[in-house]
Design an enzyme around this catalytic site. Structure first.
Site, PDB file in Angstrom:
ATOM      1  N   GLY A  30       2.409  -5.025   7.897  1.00  0.00           N
ATOM      2  CA  GLY A  30       1.240  -6.101   6.712  1.00  0.00           C
ATOM      3  C   GLY A  30      -0.131  -6.707   7.217  1.00  0.00           C
ATOM      4  CB  SER A  31      -2.627  -8.836   7.545  1.00  0.00           C
ATOM      5  OG  SER A  31      -1.821  -9.943   6.534  1.00  0.00           O
ATOM      6  CG  ASN A  56      -0.619  -0.372   2.612  1.00  0.00           C
ATOM      7  OD1 ASN A  56       0.600  -0.571   2.152  1.00  0.00           O
ATOM      8  ND2 ASN A  56      -1.057   0.761   3.537  1.00  0.00           N
ATOM      9  N   GLY A  74       1.562 -11.302  10.395  1.00  0.00           N
ATOM     10  CA  GLY A  74       2.269 -10.205  11.516  1.00  0.00           C
ATOM     11  C   GLY A  74       1.869 -11.562  12.674  1.00  0.00           C
ATOM     12  CB  CYS A 100      -2.399   1.023   7.808  1.00  0.00           C
ATOM     13  SG  CYS A 100      -0.581   1.664   8.373  1.00  0.00           S
ATOM     14  CD  GLU A 110       4.355   0.337  13.074  1.00  0.00           C
ATOM     15  OE1 GLU A 110       2.918   0.188  12.958  1.00  0.00           O
ATOM     16  OE2 GLU A 110       4.651   0.874  13.813  1.00  0.00           O
ATOM     17  CD  GLU A 153       8.277   0.111  11.451  1.00  0.00           C
ATOM     18  OE1 GLU A 153       6.916   0.376  10.629  1.00  0.00           O
ATOM     19  OE2 GLU A 153       9.276  -0.189  11.185  1.00  0.00           O
TER      20      GLU A 153
HETATM   21  P1  NAD Z   1       0.335  -8.488   3.771  1.00  0.00           P
HETATM   22  O1  NAD Z   1       0.623  -9.721   4.729  1.00  0.00           O
HETATM   23  O2  NAD Z   1      -0.416 -10.253   2.734  1.00  0.00           O
HETATM   24  O3  NAD Z   1       1.738  -9.278   2.975  1.00  0.00           O
HETATM   25  C1  NAD Z   1       2.463  -8.216   3.593  1.00  0.00           C
HETATM   26  C2  NAD Z   1       4.424  -8.493   3.177  1.00  0.00           C
HETATM   27  O4  NAD Z   1       4.533  -9.664   3.961  1.00  0.00           O
HETATM   28  C3  NAD Z   1       4.408  -9.079   1.919  1.00  0.00           C
HETATM   29  O5  NAD Z   1       5.777  -8.714   1.809  1.00  0.00           O
HETATM   30  C4  NAD Z   1       4.001 -10.575   1.860  1.00  0.00           C
HETATM   31  O6  NAD Z   1       4.770 -10.908   0.836  1.00  0.00           O
HETATM   32  C5  NAD Z   1       4.930 -10.909   3.134  1.00  0.00           C
HETATM   33  N1  NAD Z   1       4.456 -11.938   3.485  1.00  0.00           N
HETATM   34  C6  NAD Z   1       3.304 -12.663   3.118  1.00  0.00           C
HETATM   35  N2  NAD Z   1       3.317 -13.782   4.008  1.00  0.00           N
HETATM   36  C7  NAD Z   1       4.473 -13.903   4.542  1.00  0.00           C
HETATM   37  C8  NAD Z   1       4.943 -15.388   5.162  1.00  0.00           C
HETATM   38  N3  NAD Z   1       4.274 -16.363   6.031  1.00  0.00           N
HETATM   39  N4  NAD Z   1       5.842 -14.770   6.107  1.00  0.00           N
HETATM   40  C9  NAD Z   1       6.392 -13.451   5.277  1.00  0.00           C
HETATM   41  N5  NAD Z   1       6.366 -12.440   5.140  1.00  0.00           N
HETATM   42  C10 NAD Z   1       4.844 -12.937   4.409  1.00  0.00           C
HETATM   43  O7  NAD Z   1      -0.268  -7.799   3.370  1.00  0.00           O
HETATM   44  P2  NAD Z   1      -0.917  -6.535   2.434  1.00  0.00           P
HETATM   45  O8  NAD Z   1      -1.569  -7.310   2.122  1.00  0.00           O
HETATM   46  O9  NAD Z   1       0.315  -6.678   1.795  1.00  0.00           O
HETATM   47  O10 NAD Z   1      -0.842  -5.123   2.982  1.00  0.00           O
HETATM   48  C11 NAD Z   1      -2.313  -5.010   3.745  1.00  0.00           C
HETATM   49  C12 NAD Z   1      -2.209  -5.251   4.939  1.00  0.00           C
HETATM   50  O11 NAD Z   1      -1.128  -3.904   5.495  1.00  0.00           O
HETATM   51  C13 NAD Z   1      -3.501  -4.201   5.610  1.00  0.00           C
HETATM   52  O12 NAD Z   1      -3.760  -4.831   7.044  1.00  0.00           O
HETATM   53  C14 NAD Z   1      -2.675  -2.787   6.369  1.00  0.00           C
HETATM   54  O13 NAD Z   1      -3.368  -2.128   7.535  1.00  0.00           O
HETATM   55  C15 NAD Z   1      -1.418  -3.100   7.024  1.00  0.00           C
HETATM   56  N6  NAD Z   1      -1.120  -1.708   7.251  1.00  0.00           N
HETATM   57  C16 NAD Z   1      -0.090  -1.672   8.568  1.00  0.00           C
HETATM   58  C17 NAD Z   1       0.571  -0.825   8.370  1.00  0.00           C
HETATM   59  C18 NAD Z   1       1.097  -0.162   9.703  1.00  0.00           C
HETATM   60  O14 NAD Z   1       1.489   0.807   9.517  1.00  0.00           O
HETATM   61  N7  NAD Z   1      -0.047  -0.172  11.098  1.00  0.00           N
HETATM   62  C19 NAD Z   1       0.837   0.068   7.274  1.00  0.00           C
HETATM   63  C20 NAD Z   1       0.746  -0.116   5.425  1.00  0.00           C
HETATM   64  C21 NAD Z   1      -0.211  -1.375   5.862  1.00  0.00           C
END
Ligand code: NAD
Length: 459
Positions: free
Chosen positions: A210-211, A134, A215, A266, A232, A435
């Protein structure tokens, strides 16, 4: 180098394939860690001023290629050109800010009897930054810039859909004179390359954005190896509008508080909580403001909102907005591209799925509340705790509500929640650790305590 897959990068505004990028496998992670560890020992041994100078040169290189990076982000992520320029500028600023910290990363001198006691902040070694799609550039830099400044090497794994700007940043780092292997970008599938980084014994820390479900997996695997993990994660942030607020200003600021980046943010204020006595007036003002948001070609300077990132994301967003729901609806282009119109839902139960789950699209709900206590209760009625806004003219109320809302980043009469020089992170299911801000570099160090006896060697 061997690869298990290729990643296809699509332009989300047109659905055209714009690049194919090899995806790293576990063995590529192994060799990247070896290269990173080698580079890190030389980097940590450099004079602090020299490390700072190289990071500033990296910042200059980003600045000189700002337009190119921004245009690339428009194409791979569908970000509006205005946003994408800000994002590339944010990488430059993060590198500059972190460079300023290299020579200020000081330990302490603690009073003891019989000698001198000092703490030394040492780099961790090789840090892995796992980034989402994102905000590919800023989020990559949030981890990378302070980690490098504190003397670490970084392996960045961008999201599957958005590897291009990250790869370009790695080239610019080399051009700026950063040592080979110090900052590597490994595009790859999360469950393969991301997982290999998390499980690798040579990776000292994981910075994951990420999600929430992924996480949690990363945290569980990291903790099995006693690895520090920063998370995050998601959000469902409230925008609390009290009747004593400047209602015109609150309504005018509301659309982009959840539509920026097509709601794939997010920190998006997707739960609009409005005091009942101002509810009708607020909606009357909000409707034309939402309907006039210009959705379209992200490369056009006038566009306020672009497409969603992917077909999967579009389907996910659609699943929340069923035909029986009512509210305000803007317009979006038809035809190719992953388009969804700005949407504000009214008459929603506070416990409905769309009111509690993170949609990650241009969709918000409006919920009425009675008084301050009711507003706080509703604001906290979520498993998340990332951001939030409070609109009121009463300073005491602004402070009381700021203290009562369980979230990491709040703003009063504003929706600004991210600045590289202030701390950022979530409460509850929104994350772990912080962060950015003045302590960003310290999060990438181990503290070593050294006692030096003044008594002379024992006889
Ligand atoms: P995601 O969790 O699917 O992926 C995030 C990253 O993790 C990607 O690079 C993905 O390839 C990697 N990943 C996926 N499975 C993994 C595993 N098993 N082991 C290690 N790495 C793995 O999330 P997304 O769909 O890319 O992003 C959207 C989410 O991110 C939303 O829920 C959003 O709220 C969150 N987000 C949070 C913040 C914050 O700062 N809090 C900022 C931006 C996005």
């Amino acid at each position: 180098m061997s690869y298990e897959h290729e990643l296809q990068v699509l332009n989300p505004a047109t659905e055209e394939v714009i690049a194919t990028v090899p995806a790293a496998g576990a063995e590529d992670v192994d060799s990247a860690v070896v290269r990173a560890a080698k580079a890190q020992s030389g980097w940590a041994a450099l004079a602090p001023g020299e490390r700072a100078r190289l990071l500033r040169r990296f910042a200059v290189a980003v600045d000189e290629h700002l337009e190119e990076l921004a245009q690339l982000e428009v194409r791979e992520a569908g970000h509006t050109i205005g946003n994408a320029r800000w994002e590339a500028g944010n990488v430059r600023d993060l590198l500059d800010y972190a460079a300023g910290g290299v020579e200020r990363l000081t330990g302490r001198q603690i009073p003891v009897a019989g000698g001198l006691d000092v703490t030394i902040l040492e780099p961790l070694g090789v840090v892995a930054v796992i980034a989402p799609w994102n905000f590919p550039m800023p989020i990559a830099a949030w981890g990378t810039a302070p980690a490098l400044a504190a003397g670490n090497a970084v392996i960045l794994k961008p999201a599957e859909t958005t590897p291009l700007t990250a790869l370009r940043l790695a080239e610019l780092a080399l051009e700026a004179g950063l040592p080979e292997g110090l900052f590597q970008v490994l595009p790859g599938v999360g469950s393969v390359a991301g997982n290999a980084l998390v499980e690798h014994p040579g990776v000292a820390k994981i910075v994951f954005t990420g999600s929430t479900p992924v996480g949690k997996q990363v945290l569980a695997k990291g903790s099995a190896l006693l690895k520090p993990v920063t998370l995050e994660l998601g959000g469902k942030s409230p925008n609390i509008v009290f009747a004593d607020a400047d209602i015109e200003a609150a309504a005018a600021a509301t659309p982009m508080s959840f539509l920026d980046n097509s709601g794939q943010d997010c920190c998006a204020r997707t739960r609009i909580l409005v005091q009942r006595s101002a509810y009708d007036r607020f909606l009357e003002l909000l409707a034309p403001a939402v309907e006039s948001v210009l959705v379209g070609d992200p490369a056009d300077e006038k566009t306020a909102m672009g497409p969603l990132i992917s077909k999967a994301q579009l389907e996910r967003v659609r699943s929340y907005v069923t035909d029986d729901l009512k509210g305000i609806c803007g317009t979006a282009p038809e035809g190719p591209g992953f388009w969804f119109p700005p949407t504000v839902l009214t008459g929603i139960e506070p416990h409905a799925r769309v009111a509690v789950e993170e949609v990650f699209g241009p969709v918000a709900v409006v919920l009425p509340f009675d008084d301050e206590a009711d507003a706080i209760r509703l604001a906290n009625a979520t498993e998340y705790g990332l951001s939030g806004s409070i609109w009121t003219r009463d300073v005491g109320r602004a402070l009381r509500v700021s203290q009562a809302v369980r979230a990491g980043n709040l703003s009063v009469n504003s929706h600004a929640s991210v600045r590289y020089w202030t701390p950022f992170g979530g409460y509850k299911q929104s994350g772990l650790g912080r962060e950015l801000g003045p302590d960003a570099l310290t999060a990438f160090t181990e503290t070593k305590n050294v006692f030096i006896s003044t008594e002379g060697p024992a006889q």
